[in-house]
Design a protein around this motif. Structure first.
Motif, mmCIF file in Angstrom:
data_model
loop_
_atom_site.group_PDB
_atom_site.id
_atom_site.type_symbol
_atom_site.label_atom_id
_atom_site.label_comp_id
_atom_site.label_asym_id
_atom_site.label_seq_id
_atom_site.Cartn_x
_atom_site.Cartn_y
_atom_site.Cartn_z
ATOM 1 N N ASP A 143 51.337 96.801 1.764
ATOM 2 C CA ASP A 143 52.185 95.217 1.630
ATOM 3 C C ASP A 143 52.679 95.168 2.735
ATOM 4 O O ASP A 143 51.970 93.279 3.243
ATOM 5 C CB ASP A 143 53.674 96.087 1.027
ATOM 6 C CG ASP A 143 54.249 95.274 1.445
ATOM 7 O OD1 ASP A 143 54.831 93.975 0.248
ATOM 8 O OD2 ASP A 143 55.182 94.764 2.130
ATOM 9 N N GLN A 144 52.077 95.894 3.831
ATOM 10 C CA GLN A 144 52.586 94.940 5.423
ATOM 11 C C GLN A 144 50.571 93.815 6.017
ATOM 12 O O GLN A 144 50.790 93.262 6.192
ATOM 13 C CB GLN A 144 52.194 96.224 6.594
ATOM 14 C CG GLN A 144 52.536 95.396 7.799
ATOM 15 C CD GLN A 144 53.712 94.834 8.299
ATOM 16 O OE1 GLN A 144 54.673 95.278 7.248
ATOM 17 N NE2 GLN A 144 53.827 93.343 8.908
ATOM 18 N N ASN A 147 50.902 91.340 3.004
ATOM 19 C CA ASN A 147 51.354 90.133 2.600
ATOM 20 C C ASN A 147 52.582 88.824 4.214
ATOM 21 O O ASN A 147 53.006 88.324 3.982
ATOM 22 C CB ASN A 147 52.673 90.699 1.994
ATOM 23 C CG ASN A 147 52.859 90.376 0.430
ATOM 24 O OD1 ASN A 147 51.845 90.376 -0.059
ATOM 25 N ND2 ASN A 147 52.975 92.223 -0.285
ATOM 26 N N LYS A 148 51.869 89.740 5.076
ATOM 27 C CA LYS A 148 52.498 89.712 6.611
ATOM 28 C C LYS A 148 51.495 89.814 6.861
ATOM 29 O O LYS A 148 51.059 89.864 8.394
ATOM 30 C CB LYS A 148 53.661 90.626 7.017
ATOM 31 C CG LYS A 148 54.905 90.792 5.838
ATOM 32 C CD LYS A 148 55.409 92.199 6.618
ATOM 33 C CE LYS A 148 56.871 91.732 5.617
ATOM 34 N NZ LYS A 148 57.576 93.142 6.053
ATOM 35 N N GLN A 205 52.513 95.977 -8.293
ATOM 36 C CA GLN A 205 52.701 95.271 -6.828
ATOM 37 C C GLN A 205 51.248 95.283 -6.307
ATOM 38 O O GLN A 205 51.053 94.537 -5.575
ATOM 39 C CB GLN A 205 53.589 96.133 -5.973
ATOM 40 C CG GLN A 205 53.780 95.832 -4.765
ATOM 41 C CD GLN A 205 54.376 96.750 -3.322
ATOM 42 O OE1 GLN A 205 54.942 97.369 -4.268
ATOM 43 N NE2 GLN A 205 54.730 96.935 -2.735
ATOM 44 N N ARG A 208 49.506 92.497 -8.128
ATOM 45 C CA ARG A 208 49.421 91.382 -7.523
ATOM 46 C C ARG A 208 48.742 90.855 -5.865
ATOM 47 O O ARG A 208 48.603 89.889 -5.281
ATOM 48 C CB ARG A 208 50.883 91.271 -6.809
ATOM 49 C CG ARG A 208 51.704 90.555 -8.103
ATOM 50 C CD ARG A 208 52.958 90.119 -8.076
ATOM 51 N NE ARG A 208 53.766 91.581 -7.807
ATOM 52 C CZ ARG A 208 54.962 92.716 -7.875
ATOM 53 N NH1 ARG A 208 54.549 92.183 -9.414
ATOM 54 N NH2 ARG A 208 55.170 93.126 -7.530
ATOM 55 N N MET A 209 48.797 92.169 -4.978
ATOM 56 C CA MET A 209 48.327 92.327 -3.822
ATOM 57 C C MET A 209 46.727 92.014 -3.890
ATOM 58 O O MET A 209 46.127 91.499 -3.025
ATOM 59 C CB MET A 209 48.460 93.213 -3.392
ATOM 60 C CG MET A 209 49.911 93.726 -2.507
ATOM 61 S SD MET A 209 50.480 95.015 -1.285
ATOM 62 C CE MET A 209 50.912 96.430 -2.647
ATOM 63 N N LYS A 212 46.279 88.667 -4.777
ATOM 64 C CA LYS A 212 46.666 87.825 -2.886
ATOM 65 C C LYS A 212 44.755 87.826 -2.098
ATOM 66 O O LYS A 212 44.663 86.495 -1.622
ATOM 67 C CB LYS A 212 48.090 88.130 -2.706
ATOM 68 C CG LYS A 212 48.222 87.270 -1.769
ATOM 69 C CD LYS A 212 49.002 87.605 -1.318
ATOM 70 C CE LYS A 212 49.879 86.473 0.027
ATOM 71 N NZ LYS A 212 51.115 86.755 0.516
ATOM 72 N N GLU A 216 43.320 84.536 -0.498
ATOM 73 C CA GLU A 216 43.128 85.078 0.777
ATOM 74 C C GLU A 216 41.416 84.927 1.113
ATOM 75 O O GLU A 216 41.052 84.266 1.705
ATOM 76 C CB GLU A 216 44.037 85.871 0.688
ATOM 77 C CG GLU A 216 45.143 86.044 0.925
ATOM 78 C CD GLU A 216 46.508 84.842 1.983
ATOM 79 O OE1 GLU A 216 44.805 83.743 2.538
ATOM 80 O OE2 GLU A 216 46.927 84.510 1.866
ATOM 81 N N THR A 267 49.140 80.465 1.146
ATOM 82 C CA THR A 267 47.520 80.961 1.995
ATOM 83 C C THR A 267 47.484 81.289 3.246
ATOM 84 O O THR A 267 48.314 80.436 3.643
ATOM 85 C CB THR A 267 46.948 80.991 1.330
ATOM 86 O OG1 THR A 267 45.804 79.453 2.033
ATOM 87 C CG2 THR A 267 46.385 80.918 -0.174
#
Length: 497
Positions: A143-144, A147-148, A205, A208-209, A212, A216, A267
């Motif tokens: 997640d880190q 998403n970041k 989750q 979804r990642m 993503k 990306e 993105t």
């Protein structure tokens, strides 16, 4: 430990029976040897050796089998370390098989075992605890990183963590959710607290990642491709040798910038591109303006070289230069430089245009003079009228090539109106001449026919003659056929009298 074990005893007793006979003496000998062996079997001490076993039986049975003695001696030896190890391995293997069986990921097996003998599920509990910890850590790290993310390296690292989290979640059996083994967790402090909803949320989750990460990576691929195209366009621009090559490089440069602007907004690549685009656009704008000015200067040089022999071509080149300079926006630092060049080119084009329009008007007048001179002293034949018409049209063509912005345009328009009127008159005379000649030829044919075959009836003769007269009267004055037609009319009138 007894000196003779049961297995060795049985081997020796069997051989004693083989050596013994059926008579009374043989039975006594047999009992004697058996008693010796039983005594040895009941005594504790070191295991009897081969020699001791031989001494026990050989005095009674000299023919006793040496093979049986050796076999009994081997059987009488205490078990060695390898034998013990074999049994230990067999025991451990069997135990492991049982534990593996009861730890199979099937609720129909695990639930009864968890209720009756939960200690057997220790490997499952350890595995669940490990995968739970791994899933939590991997999901948080993914997640880190995803998403970041701050760079493509974060995305790559996050992709690995997403796969790791997915692997841990796949190894967590759904049946254990909500199950809490009291004994094991009392000893080892279990950390899993998943409910079914939380488990599903974690899987969603991760999914979804994963999606993503895919987006990306695609976006970074487009970003890298766009940057490569842009760098290639820059290199092409730097190596360009003329305005045409520079304009092609500018077009490729613009296409690369457009592709970078089309990256998905959500993105990291789009954020990265947005930062770089400011510099890219600044460099592109400088190159584009430089291309406009350089192209205009090249057009100016070429126009200077051709203005003496081809003033019209030179005018067009300067016009192209002016068009290029007109595209430079007012806020650009090189705007004033462009305006100075534009003014100078306008002056140059004006000088060429003035000379050009005067030349064209003079040329048109020459054609008009030749046409007017040729049309004097009519009548003229159809061929001559056609030549006169072509001269007027050439004069008109010269005047029509003068553009609106040229100083001689108004004079050219006045002359053009006059010349077009003259063309109309000539075309009328040409048509009248053609028609008159055709009528005259037809009348002559009828007269020849009438002379060759005169009708016997006077009234019929007069009728045919009147028809010829009517045709001849349609021939218009001013044509080459008019004089001859008048002569024929005079003769025809005489014939009617």
């Amino acid at each position: 430990m007894y000196r003779l074990n049961n297995r060795a005893f049985e081997i020796l007793r069997a051989e004693v029976q083989n050596c013994s006979g059926v008579d009374q003496v043989s039975k006594i000998e047999q009992q004697l040897v058996i008693k010796r062996l039983e005594k040895m079997r009941s005594c504790k001490g070191d295991a009897a050796t081969l020699d001791e076993l031989r001494d026990t039986v050989v005095d009674v049975y000299p023919q006793f089998s040496e093979k049986a003695l050796k076999l009994a001696a081997r059987a009488n030896q205490p078990p060695g370390i390898f034998s013990k190890l074999k049994w230990t391995v067999m025991f451990l293997t069997s135990s492991a098989g049982v534990i593996w069986l009861v730890n199979l990921p099937f609720p129909m097996i695990r639930r009864p075992v968890a209720e009756k003998a939960p200690i057997l599920l220790l490997p499952s509990f350890i595995s669940m605890d490990y995968h739970y910890r791994g899933a939590i850590n991997a999901v948080e790290q993914a997640d880190q990183l995803v998403n970041k993310a701050t760079s493509s390296a974060d995305i790559d690292r996050g992709a690995g963590k997403v796969k790791e989290a997915q692997k841990h979640l796949d190894n967590l059996p759904v049946w254990f959710l909500g199950y809490y083994p009291q004994t094991y967790c009392g000893l080892f402090a279990c950390t899993w607290k998943f409910t079914l909803d939380e488990f599903e949320q974690a899987r969603q989750q991760v999914a979804r990642m994963d999606a993503k990460v895919f987006q990306e990576k695609n976006a970074f691929g487009s970003l890298n491709k766009g940057e490569q195209t842009l760098e290639g366009a820059k290199q092409q621009y730097q190596q360009a040798k003329n305005a045409s090559e520079r304009e092609k490089a500018i077009a490729s440069w613009q296409a690369a910038i457009d592709s970078l602007e089309q990256l998905p907004n959500v993105t990291l690549s789009a954020e990265t591109a947005e930062i770089k685009l400011k510099a890219y656009k600044r460099d592109f704008e400088n190159a584009r303006i430089g291309t406009f000015i350089a192209a205009a200067q090249e057009f100016d040089i070429e126009a200077e070289q051709t203005k003496q022999k081809q003033p019209q071509a030179a005018s067009q080149l300067w016009q192209q230069a002016i068009t290029r300079l007109g595209e430079i926006p007012q806020e650009n630092p090189r705007y004033l430089e462009a305006q100075k060049l534009l003014t100078s080119y306008q002056i140059k084009i004006s000088s060429v245009v003035d000379q050009r329009s005067g030349t064209l008007i003079e040329s048109a007048k020459q054609f008009a003079f030749a046409a007017a001179k040729a049309s004097q002293n009519p009548p003229h034949s159809a061929i001559e009228w056609e030549k006169i018409e072509q001269l007027w049209k050439k004069a008109i063509a010269q005047l029509e090539s003068i553009r609106v912005e040229e100083p001689g345009y108004l004079e050219a328009q006045k002359l053009l109106a006059t010349y077009q009127t003259n063309v109309g008159i000539v075309q009328t005379r040409f048509s009248a001449e053609q028609e008159s000649q055709e009528i005259l030829k037809a009348a002559n044919r009828q007269i020849q026919n009438l002379i060759a075959s005169p009708p016997s009836d006077r009234n019929q003769f007069k009728g045919e003659m009147q028809g010829i007269i009517n045709q001849l009267r349609t021939i218009k004055p001013g044509t080459t056929a008019y004089a001859e037609a008048q002569q024929l009319l005079t003769a025809a009138y005489k014939k009617l009298k």
